[in-house]
Design a protein around this motif. Structure first.
Motif, mmCIF file in Angstrom:
data_model
loop_
_atom_site.group_PDB
_atom_site.id
_atom_site.type_symbol
_atom_site.label_atom_id
_atom_site.label_comp_id
_atom_site.label_asym_id
_atom_site.label_seq_id
_atom_site.Cartn_x
_atom_site.Cartn_y
_atom_site.Cartn_z
ATOM 1 N N MET A 1 38.243 44.561 68.421
ATOM 2 C CA MET A 1 39.593 44.320 67.948
ATOM 3 C C MET A 1 40.655 45.497 69.019
ATOM 4 O O MET A 1 40.201 46.473 69.167
ATOM 5 C CB MET A 1 40.037 45.143 66.671
ATOM 6 N N THR A 2 41.361 44.610 69.447
ATOM 7 C CA THR A 2 42.237 45.440 70.412
ATOM 8 C C THR A 2 43.325 46.487 69.682
ATOM 9 O O THR A 2 43.442 46.410 68.513
ATOM 10 C CB THR A 2 43.259 44.635 71.033
ATOM 11 N N LEU A 261 42.372 53.092 54.200
ATOM 12 C CA LEU A 261 42.197 54.488 54.477
ATOM 13 C C LEU A 261 43.847 54.899 54.108
ATOM 14 O O LEU A 261 44.606 54.587 54.805
ATOM 15 C CB LEU A 261 41.784 54.806 56.049
ATOM 16 N N MET A 262 43.806 56.376 53.563
ATOM 17 C CA MET A 262 45.196 56.533 53.071
ATOM 18 C C MET A 262 45.185 58.386 53.205
ATOM 19 O O MET A 262 44.839 58.994 52.188
ATOM 20 C CB MET A 262 45.612 56.223 51.592
ATOM 21 N N PRO A 263 45.403 58.758 54.274
ATOM 22 C CA PRO A 263 45.474 60.221 54.525
ATOM 23 C C PRO A 263 46.422 60.859 53.439
ATOM 24 O O PRO A 263 47.498 60.664 53.224
ATOM 25 C CB PRO A 263 45.897 60.591 55.915
ATOM 26 N N VAL A 264 45.883 62.169 53.276
ATOM 27 C CA VAL A 264 46.732 63.110 52.238
ATOM 28 C C VAL A 264 47.261 64.266 53.062
ATOM 29 O O VAL A 264 48.425 64.592 53.038
ATOM 30 C CB VAL A 264 45.858 63.684 50.744
ATOM 31 N N ARG A 265 46.311 64.990 53.544
ATOM 32 C CA ARG A 265 46.634 65.941 54.246
ATOM 33 C C ARG A 265 46.147 66.000 55.793
ATOM 34 O O ARG A 265 44.918 65.359 55.899
ATOM 35 C CB ARG A 265 46.446 67.301 53.678
ATOM 36 N N GLY A 266 46.703 66.716 56.691
ATOM 37 C CA GLY A 266 46.083 66.826 58.064
ATOM 38 C C GLY A 266 46.123 65.629 58.698
ATOM 39 O O GLY A 266 46.885 64.647 58.343
ATOM 40 N N HIS A 267 45.927 65.833 59.931
ATOM 41 C CA HIS A 267 45.807 64.572 61.063
ATOM 42 C C HIS A 267 44.424 64.084 61.383
ATOM 43 O O HIS A 267 43.627 64.906 61.575
ATOM 44 C CB HIS A 267 46.558 64.914 62.268
ATOM 45 N N TRP A 268 44.266 62.913 61.477
ATOM 46 C CA TRP A 268 43.082 62.309 61.609
ATOM 47 C C TRP A 268 42.921 61.203 62.962
ATOM 48 O O TRP A 268 44.162 60.881 63.329
ATOM 49 C CB TRP A 268 42.554 61.271 60.490
ATOM 50 N N ARG A 269 41.825 60.922 63.522
ATOM 51 C CA ARG A 269 41.398 60.213 64.645
ATOM 52 C C ARG A 269 40.829 59.224 64.195
ATOM 53 O O ARG A 269 39.582 59.180 63.682
ATOM 54 C CB ARG A 269 40.853 60.912 65.763
ATOM 55 N N LEU A 270 41.084 58.024 64.089
ATOM 56 C CA LEU A 270 40.690 56.816 63.867
ATOM 57 C C LEU A 270 39.965 56.022 64.892
ATOM 58 O O LEU A 270 40.941 55.690 65.858
ATOM 59 C CB LEU A 270 41.308 55.913 62.842
ATOM 60 N N SER A 271 38.642 55.846 65.210
ATOM 61 C CA SER A 271 38.229 55.223 66.267
ATOM 62 C C SER A 271 37.513 53.873 65.865
ATOM 63 O O SER A 271 36.741 53.682 64.907
ATOM 64 C CB SER A 271 37.326 56.079 67.063
ATOM 65 N N TRP A 272 37.606 52.818 66.795
ATOM 66 C CA TRP A 272 36.646 51.789 66.518
ATOM 67 C C TRP A 272 36.376 50.927 67.540
ATOM 68 O O TRP A 272 36.723 51.498 68.841
ATOM 69 C CB TRP A 272 37.654 50.610 65.701
ATOM 70 N N GLY A 275 38.977 50.618 70.467
ATOM 71 C CA GLY A 275 40.499 51.469 70.605
ATOM 72 C C GLY A 275 40.445 52.778 69.522
ATOM 73 O O GLY A 275 39.306 52.997 68.937
ATOM 74 N N THR A 276 41.453 53.693 69.754
ATOM 75 C CA THR A 276 41.574 54.880 69.058
ATOM 76 C C THR A 276 43.107 55.077 68.643
ATOM 77 O O THR A 276 43.829 54.781 69.308
ATOM 78 C CB THR A 276 41.105 56.183 69.579
ATOM 79 N N THR A 277 43.362 55.779 67.446
ATOM 80 C CA THR A 277 44.517 55.930 66.986
ATOM 81 C C THR A 277 44.668 57.063 65.858
ATOM 82 O O THR A 277 43.699 57.560 65.507
ATOM 83 C CB THR A 277 45.366 54.622 66.461
ATOM 84 N N ALA A 278 45.635 57.624 65.983
ATOM 85 C CA ALA A 278 46.024 58.895 65.121
ATOM 86 C C ALA A 278 46.446 58.370 63.821
ATOM 87 O O ALA A 278 47.404 57.523 63.618
ATOM 88 C CB ALA A 278 47.051 60.069 65.783
ATOM 89 N N ALA A 286 44.420 49.157 56.695
ATOM 90 C CA ALA A 286 43.668 48.019 56.325
ATOM 91 C C ALA A 286 42.377 47.898 57.466
ATOM 92 O O ALA A 286 42.806 47.252 58.153
ATOM 93 C CB ALA A 286 44.588 46.963 56.085
ATOM 94 N N VAL A 287 41.326 48.454 57.110
ATOM 95 C CA VAL A 287 40.337 48.089 58.056
ATOM 96 C C VAL A 287 39.337 46.976 57.465
ATOM 97 O O VAL A 287 39.126 46.777 56.293
ATOM 98 C CB VAL A 287 39.142 49.505 58.015
ATOM 99 N N PRO A 288 39.435 45.848 58.373
ATOM 100 C CA PRO A 288 38.825 44.727 57.941
ATOM 101 C C PRO A 288 37.401 44.889 57.705
ATOM 102 O O PRO A 288 36.628 45.644 58.465
ATOM 103 C CB PRO A 288 39.165 43.812 59.275
ATOM 104 N N PRO A 289 36.752 43.675 56.987
ATOM 105 C CA PRO A 289 35.114 43.865 56.730
ATOM 106 C C PRO A 289 34.235 43.798 58.235
ATOM 107 O O PRO A 289 34.849 42.841 59.099
ATOM 108 C CB PRO A 289 35.073 42.579 55.855
ATOM 109 N N GLY A 290 33.346 44.640 58.282
ATOM 110 C CA GLY A 290 32.414 44.414 59.423
ATOM 111 C C GLY A 290 32.880 45.086 60.661
ATOM 112 O O GLY A 290 32.112 45.113 61.604
ATOM 113 N N LEU A 291 34.051 45.666 60.680
ATOM 114 C CA LEU A 291 34.510 46.408 62.093
ATOM 115 C C LEU A 291 34.069 47.883 61.856
ATOM 116 O O LEU A 291 34.222 48.385 60.974
ATOM 117 C CB LEU A 291 36.173 46.616 61.902
ATOM 118 N N ALA A 292 32.970 48.286 63.097
ATOM 119 C CA ALA A 292 32.468 49.396 63.128
ATOM 120 C C ALA A 292 33.516 50.494 63.350
ATOM 121 O O ALA A 292 34.486 50.294 64.309
ATOM 122 C CB ALA A 292 31.447 49.603 64.091
ATOM 123 N N HIS A 293 33.926 51.783 62.727
ATOM 124 C CA HIS A 293 34.731 52.634 62.922
ATOM 125 C C HIS A 293 34.290 54.036 62.504
ATOM 126 O O HIS A 293 33.396 54.099 61.798
ATOM 127 C CB HIS A 293 36.045 52.363 62.242
#
Length: 322
Positions: A1-2, A261-272, A275-278, A286-293
């Motif tokens: 996924m791009t 995924l719904m962050p409450v506190r702090g800053h997170w790094r999501l990678s898959w 790509g990667t994003t903060a 909304a993470v789709p089924p089957g996507l490794a992350h």
């Protein structure tokens, strides 16, 4: 996924588009300053003005309510689960035919799994604008809202009429019910007997989880918050986990079901794989089924988030028996 494809599945807090005419109490004093947000799925908004950020539903809906101090959401009921966690502010949740059967006050990070079939409302009792995030069971969120009779009557006095088609009409703006559409009928006294009036002692233990208790429960694994074997035992059509810095899932994982995924506190790094994003508090992914992350906190300090996953359970009643 791009990265572009993933970004289309992320609703940033700063990009949320509010609707101030979402429900029948939009003109009623005391409720006329609230803002409603539909993040994933159509939700239960009664207004054509409601913007939907992500239309695809994963078996549940995600929404939010933002309100200034002393603003309240009027008494209503749902046919499926309604779960809230406090993103910011201090909130009082109350329930019963007149809102006097019971109440509980929630702070940032606290979560409540409100039983179906009871009238409930909530208000911001803090000193600043507050936001609560919501998870509604079912793809169609249970087919709408059931309002306490006095809410419909008060709204009519201030120009808003709800049609039996579930749509709002503003008589002060010159609108009227279309031909053949009748007003939404008010529940009769006999029908109202079907709505329970549980006391706070019946609701709070099995339906409310405190943020700092969940911080303690989340050891090396995420804490199970809502589910058949969770702190709040239920099968509402989705499961909720609580993730902290110390309970981060394995480096890279994927699941067969939808995951939000719904962050409450702090800053997170999501990678898959791609790509990667903060991620920041108030963002929704909304993470789709089957996507490794994978997830890691992006910096030192406190970090926590709620994770919602779809299940095969029907989006049925949220029990009051714990």
């Amino acid at each position: 996924m791009t990265p572009q494809e993933m970004e289309a599945r992320i609703v940033r807090y700063g990009d949320l588009r509010p609707c101030r005419t979402a429900f029948i109490d939009a003109h009623t004093p005391g409720s006329n300053q609230k803002e409603n947000f539909t993040i994933i799925g159509g939700g239960v908004s009664e207004s054509a003005d409601q913007h939907v950020h992500i239309t695809e539903t994963p078996g549940f809906n995600i929404g939010a309510a933002g309100q200034p101090p002393k603003c309240r959401n009027s008494l209503h009921s749902h046919r499926t689960a309604e779960v809230f966690f406090v993103l910011s502010g201090r909130w009082r949740f109350f329930w019963g035919r007149w809102g006097t059967a019971g109440e509980v006050v929630l702070e940032q990070g606290d979560i409540i799994n409100i039983p179906t079939g009871i009238f409930r409302g909530f208000e911001n009792i803090g000193t600043d604008y507050g936001m609560i995030m919501a998870v509604l069971g079912g793809d169609d969120a249970g087919g709408g809202v059931i309002w306490a009779p006095q809410v419909i009557e008060d709204a009519r006095d201030h120009g808003l009429v709800l049609g039996e088609n579930g749509k709002l009409y503003d008589t002060k703006a010159g609108q009227s019910l279309p031909e053949g559409v009748k007003p939404m009928p008010v529940l009769t006294e006999e029908q109202l007997k079907a709505f329970p009036e549980p006391a706070a002692a019946e609701v709070i233990p099995g339906h409310v989880a405190r943020y700092w208790d969940l911080m303690g429960l989340a050891g090396r694994k995420p804490a199970k918050v809502i589910g058949p074997d969770a702190k709040l035992r239920d099968r509402p059509g989705f499961e909720v986990d609580f993730i902290t810095r110390g309970s981060i899932p394995e480096d890279m994982y994927s699941v067969a079901d939808h995951e939000v995924l719904m962050p409450v506190r702090g800053h997170w790094r999501l990678s898959w794989e791609g790509g990667t994003t903060a991620l920041n508090p108030g963002d929704t992914v909304a993470v789709p089924p089957g996507l490794a992350h994978s997830l890691i906190p992006a910096m030192t300090g406190e970090a926590s988030m709620y994770r919602v996953r779809s299940t095969d359970d029907p989006a049925g009643p949220t029990r009051t028996d714990g």
